[in-house]
Enzyme design. Structure first.
Site, PDB file in Angstrom:
ATOM      1  N   HIS A 179      25.824  77.110 -11.307  1.00  0.00           N
ATOM      2  CA  HIS A 179      25.094  77.222 -10.044  1.00  0.00           C
ATOM      3  C   HIS A 179      25.559  76.142  -9.073  1.00  0.00           C
ATOM      4  CE1 HIS A 179      21.884  78.247  -7.326  1.00  0.00           C
ATOM      5  NE2 HIS A 179      21.355  77.030  -7.393  1.00  0.00           N
ATOM      6  N   CYS A 190      25.561  81.714  -4.556  1.00  0.00           N
ATOM      7  CA  CYS A 190      25.229  80.305  -4.329  1.00  0.00           C
ATOM      8  C   CYS A 190      26.450  79.517  -3.878  1.00  0.00           C
ATOM      9  CB  CYS A 190      24.617  79.691  -5.589  1.00  0.00           C
ATOM     10  SG  CYS A 190      25.666  79.813  -7.053  1.00  0.00           S
TER      11      CYS A 190
END
Length: 531
Positions: free
Chosen positions: A458, A114
């Site tokens: 994330h 990510c």
């Protein structure tokens, strides 16, 4: 060298794959994995002289089209095909195109990637970068991979699997190939990485991409990153304990400015000024001992694209670990950089900066008037014109001015404004193509981090909608926006790997930080255009 069509033999079966000698061996192994399911850590590809290694030189292997390679290794689960077949733009009808082009595409997460996906999406907010990558040849391996990835993202409506770019990135920057061995008894996967480090490493890898001119063509002797993304920082070091000691002045080229976070930092501007005005201890040549100095840093060159790094991760000596600073720090969507400029640069920027602010207010008022006028015209029937009232023998004179109280065409205003603003730009800034000539910036992209841990969590990317639909120009004047795009549309696109959605401007305040939810980490500002 063009890619070669070769064969691989595994478990008694023969598969056709493509081998690109310009890419590292890991790219070929990834292609083998796609058809055999043999993970890279268990795969052995037999070549002349032994086993293919990640750093093997293809020139020594000398692969040929039609050659067969033996693959050894136990296969795992094969990668799953996409749920829906990939559809390219040229295969769509008009209705499908209209629906497909409403949202840009996302990127598949390939296992803690990510950080890379968010960085790639944010850098896509620099249209001049795509122009430079498309007009420059030959390119180094990473710029070439980025160019190909952006082209793929523009020519499909399905989420893209960035396996080739990821492979090249790990080859160029080995730290991004680090494995996570924290979970005992489990097969190690790739570790989470830092998106800001990815941004820096990608920018460094792009430093040799040739620069471009005002017409978009490649320019020899200049580099794109130097033109559009690099600023110059002037640092002055003054001794606090000896007024007679002359100050030390140095100049440094920088790719970003930092926003430090302390216990009292509530706004981005405060954090930036704290980073630019610091107290340091060093040996004094006049006092012959350690003394305190005041370091004052200011920008002597502002690039077209200014990167702000919100320093959210810091090393804790007491626990010997990197931790996240989750304090809420408000950022701005419009940034006036004159406060961080040297007095000399601020003096050059002030005339055009002051006038542009006034013109932007006038433009806003004109848009409001035009919207009100459209509403009135829509409810008022147009008067009919009798054919007998027209003289067909004489041509009608064209009307170039609006009636009293009415607005002229917006292009007329923009042309006059552009001429006026160009006359206010300092000649030295005009010659430095790629620098900011206004000192005023709009926020166009954000990379955020979600979670409490520095080495986990994330990352997501946010890009302003106008980047994709609002038009852009290399020479600094705005071009015509896409048909149907509202200039007042200040909403954003949210890129959560392969999930893309609309992110309303009203929600930007939710990513200021203050908890474990998404916090702004890297901010990309674009210099305001004159047109």
């Amino acid at each position: 060298m063009a890619p070669l069509a070769v064969h691989i033999k595994h478990a008694g079966k023969v598969h056709d794959v493509e081998l690109d000698p310009d890419l590292p061996p890991t790219a070929f192994k990834e292609a083998v994995y796609q058809v055999t399911g043999v993970p890279l850590d268990r795969m052995k590809v037999m070549v002349k002289g032994g086993v293919l290694k990640d750093d093997t030189d293809w020139k020594k292997v000398a692969p040929k089209a039609g050659q067969t390679f033996m693959v050894i290794g136990a296969a795992g689960e094969l990668p799953k095909p996409p749920e829906k077949p990939v559809v390219f733009l040229e295969d769509m009808d008009e209705s499908e195109l209209a629906q497909a082009l409403a949202l840009p595409v996302g990127l598949k997460n390939l296992g803690n990637t990510c950080y890379m996906n968010a960085t790639i999406q944010a850098m896509r907010a620099i249209p001049e970068l795509r122009i430079a990558l498309g007009t420059s040849s030959p390119l180094d391996v990473l710029p070439k991979a980025l160019r190909d990835l952006y082209n793929n993202m523009s020519n499909t409506t399905e989420s893209v699997v960035p396996i080739s770019f990821l492979t090249v990135l790990r080859q160029v920057v080995p730290q991004f190939g680090e494995l996570d061995r924290s979970k005992a008894g489990m097969m190690p996967g790739y570790a989470q990485q830092d998106a800001e480090e990815c941004w820096t490493q990608m920018t460094n890898a792009l430093k040799e991409v040739p620069g471009i001119g005002a017409d978009g063509s490649s320019v020899s002797g200049k580099k794109f990153v130097d033109q559009f993304m690099t600023g110059e920082m002037r640092r002055e070091l003054k001794c606090d304990e000896d007024e007679n000691e002359p100050p030390t002045v140095s100049t440094e080229r920088v790719l970003k400015i930092e926003c430090n976070i302390s216990n009292t930092t509530n706004y981005m501007h405060t954090g930036i000024m704290d980073a630019l005005n610091q107290k340091v201890e060093k040996n004094s040549s006049s006092l012959m001992r350690a003394a305190m100095y005041t370091q004052t840093s200011r920008m002597s060159r502002l690039p077209s694209y200014l990167t702000v790094h919100v320093v959210r991760f810091a090393w804790r000596r007491d626990i010997g670990k990197k931790t996240k600073i989750m304090r809420k720090v408000k950022f701005v969507t419009e940034f006036d950089a004159l406060d961080i400029a040297t007095p000399e640069l601020a003096q050059k920027l002030t005339p055009v900066s002051r006038r542009l602010k006034e013109i932007e207010k006038e433009r806003t008022e004109r848009r409001k008037v035009r919207k009100r006028t459209k509403v009135v015209q829509a409810s008022t029937p147009a008067p009919s014109t009798s054919q007998s009232d027209m003289n067909v023998d004489e041509p009608q004179a064209s009307v170039s001015t609006a009636a009293p109280g009415e607005l002229e065409e917006e292009d007329v205003y923009r042309s006059r404004e552009l001429t006026e603003l160009e006359g206010l730009v300092d000649p030295s800034l005009k010659e430095d193509f790629g620098c900011s000539v206004t000192g005023l910036y709009d926020l166009v992209a954000i990379v955020t981090h979600k979670g409490a841990q520095a080495d986990a969590g994330h990352y997501m990317g946010f890009v302003k909608k106008s980047v994709f639909h609002g038009g852009s120009s290399v020479n600094g004047s705005a071009s015509t926006p896409d048909k149907g795009f509202d200039e007042d549309d200040e909403d954003w696109y949210k890129f959560d790997d392969d999930k893309v959605s609309i992110f309303p401007k009203e929600k930007l305040g939710t990513i200021d930080g203050g908890g474990e939810d998404s916090s702004a980490y890297v901010l990309l500002y674009k210099s305001k255009t004159l047109g």
